[in-house]
Design a protein around this motif. Sequence first.
Motif, mmCIF file in Angstrom:
data_model
loop_
_atom_site.group_PDB
_atom_site.id
_atom_site.type_symbol
_atom_site.label_atom_id
_atom_site.label_comp_id
_atom_site.label_asym_id
_atom_site.label_seq_id
_atom_site.Cartn_x
_atom_site.Cartn_y
_atom_site.Cartn_z
ATOM 1 N N HIS A 146 51.751 -0.772 17.322
ATOM 2 C CA HIS A 146 51.786 -0.883 18.785
ATOM 3 C C HIS A 146 52.952 -0.114 19.420
ATOM 4 N N TRP A 147 53.798 0.523 18.605
ATOM 5 C CA TRP A 147 54.868 1.347 19.136
ATOM 6 C C TRP A 147 55.025 2.592 18.282
ATOM 7 N N ALA A 177 51.426 5.944 26.246
ATOM 8 C CA ALA A 177 50.617 4.868 26.834
ATOM 9 C C ALA A 177 49.131 5.170 26.662
ATOM 10 N N GLY A 225 47.753 4.287 23.440
ATOM 11 C CA GLY A 225 47.694 2.855 23.178
ATOM 12 C C GLY A 225 48.999 2.240 22.710
ATOM 13 N N HIS A 226 50.084 3.009 22.733
ATOM 14 C CA HIS A 226 51.380 2.461 22.330
ATOM 15 C C HIS A 226 51.954 1.615 23.466
ATOM 16 N N GLU A 227 52.613 0.535 23.102
ATOM 17 C CA GLU A 227 53.257 -0.330 24.085
ATOM 18 C C GLU A 227 54.722 0.024 24.289
ATOM 19 N N ALA A 228 55.277 0.825 23.374
ATOM 20 C CA ALA A 228 56.689 1.204 23.483
ATOM 21 C C ALA A 228 56.939 2.489 22.706
ATOM 22 N N TRP A 280 64.905 2.310 23.290
ATOM 23 C CA TRP A 280 63.551 1.769 23.393
ATOM 24 C C TRP A 280 63.047 1.880 24.821
ATOM 25 N N ASP A 339 59.872 0.500 27.045
ATOM 26 C CA ASP A 339 58.696 -0.355 27.165
ATOM 27 C C ASP A 339 57.673 0.376 28.024
ATOM 28 N N LEU A 340 56.507 0.650 27.464
ATOM 29 C CA LEU A 340 55.473 1.368 28.204
ATOM 30 C C LEU A 340 54.543 0.442 28.976
ATOM 31 N N THR A 341 54.763 -0.849 28.874
ATOM 32 C CA THR A 341 53.940 -1.771 29.651
ATOM 33 C C THR A 341 54.434 -1.866 31.080
ATOM 34 N N THR A 350 54.859 -2.260 37.191
ATOM 35 C CA THR A 350 54.004 -2.549 36.060
ATOM 36 C C THR A 350 52.921 -1.486 35.948
#
Length: 185
Positions: free
Chosen positions: A90-91, A121, A124-127, A171, A173-175, A183
């Motif tokens: 996920h990252w 993003a 599909g990566h979250e970070a 780091w 955060d891509l969310t 957001t």
Amino acid sequence: MGAVSLRFVLDPDLTPHLRGAIVDLWTDVSNAGGAVGFVPPVTAADVRTIADPTFAGIAEGPDRLLVGYVGDRLVAVLIFSDNRFPLKAHWCVLKRVMVHPDTQGTGYGAALMREAARLGAEMGHEALHVTVRDGLGLDGFYRRLGYREIGRLPGALRVAPGDDRDEILMWLDLTADGLTGQTAR
């Protein structure tokens, strides 16, 4: 503004010409004091010792290459390095983040990192995670782009006898959009 003229290509054909251009860029960045695995002076032959296995990870997968051009000239590179473990899928780690030294101050570095965040993003990566050599002010550059420091490896990088530097772990955060605090949709 200079960054507008950058043309990005994700997953370009890794031809011998492109490999050579990347090695040349990597050599120029290293000799200008860039923190991409070497300290000056470095030759193209020195860089190839790391570049060749790096290219294999791209050509054979699972790593992905992002390049930036001004016209036909390669001026920016980074690698989306796959974590290779499902628990970390996920990252993503960004490696070999480079912008040609003679283009410093043009906004190309920020444009490269914004494109990496957008593509990360989209993948599909979250970070995103990047490591930074302390003592060069690079952590400030990444902070301005929304990255935060999540740790340090004290003295992990020996750039010269008696000159050990921390490796800073950063780091994004891509969310949430690191540039605006809004957001992501």
